[in-house]
Write an enzyme that holds these catalytic residues in place. Structure first.
Site: not given
Ligand code: ZN
Length: 244
Positions: A115, A131, A231
């Site tokens: 966000v 989101h 990752n």
């Protein structure tokens, strides 16, 4: 993000160089290096007694909107103080770097669960926020975007009265997707189209990938796309979740 002993298979490099359309799905791990608080961190300090899953929900807003607004404004202030990291810049420069390598046009589209606005500030122009965004507050009553809000204070306060809508006088709410709410339709439609049309999907920092976003890599794989998961700090990421 790169390390000296990073071992990238040759055929992966070849396939990446062949890709003309690349979709990138990012999550909390993407922003962690910029110091953006993870699920665990944001429940520290003033808000330690509150469950973030309740604060980030329609019920939380109904219970105490001043508390919820204060929490989001503080988080907005923290993001404004943060800077994009090397990963954000690498994604922003990916299309140009590939084009420079082989002279063919490359499209890179970013689908983020975050966000914050760090992708945009790094220079990526094609971004959807699954989101929502801390920078897209809107009226709770009429849905109109709230513009020209004053900059938030970086001194945390427990309660802050949300501003009123200039159109209908309703309360302004955070522009994020709360737990229990649907994803923004346009963002979701675009994300699915980008994944459907891509040659390659990079999945970065999203070990805690949340449904329905988690469906995107599954769809890509089912359609035979190259899906690359990046990752770098796997253990840390297992403890980090996107929080709306
Ligand atoms: Zn309104």
């Amino acid at each position: 993000m790169m390390s000296d002993n990073l071992n990238i298979p040759d055929d992966l490099v070849t396939r990446l160089l062949d890709a003309r359309r690349i979709a990138v799905l990012t999550g909390a791990g993407m922003s962690a290096e910029s110091g953006i608080a993870t699920f665990r961190d944001v429940s520290n300090g003033l808000w330690s007694q509150f469950d973030p899953r309740v604060l980030a929900s329609p019920q939380g807003w109904a219970n105490d909107r001043d508390l919820v607004w204060a929490w989001y404004e503080y988080r907005r202030a923290m993001v404004m103080k943060a800077q994009p990291n090397a990963g954000h810049f690498a994604i922003a420069q990916l299309a140009n770097a590939l084009q420079a390598a082989h002279g063919k046009e490359v499209e890179v589209n970013v689908i983020t669960q975050n966000v914050d606005d760090l992708h945009e500030r790094a220079g990526t122009t094609s971004v959807v926020h699954l989101h929502g965004s801390l920078f897209g507050p809107r009226c709770k009553a009429c849905g109109r975007p709230a513009r020209d809000l004053p900059a938030p204070s970086d001194v945390p306060v427990m309660k802050l009265r949300p501003p009123r809508c200039t159109h209908c006088n309703g309360y302004v709410r955070p522009g994020v997707v709360w737990f229990g709410e649907d994803l923004p339709k346009d963002a979701w439609r675009k994300a699915k189209a980008w994944v459907n049309d891509c040659d390659c999907l990079l999945v970065i920092g999203t070990s805690g990938v949340v449904w329905p976003a988690a469906q995107l890599p599954v769809d890509a794989q089912a359609k035979g796309k190259l899906v690359v998961e990046i990752n770098p700090h796997v253990i840390a990421l297992r403890q980090s979740f996107c929080i709306p």
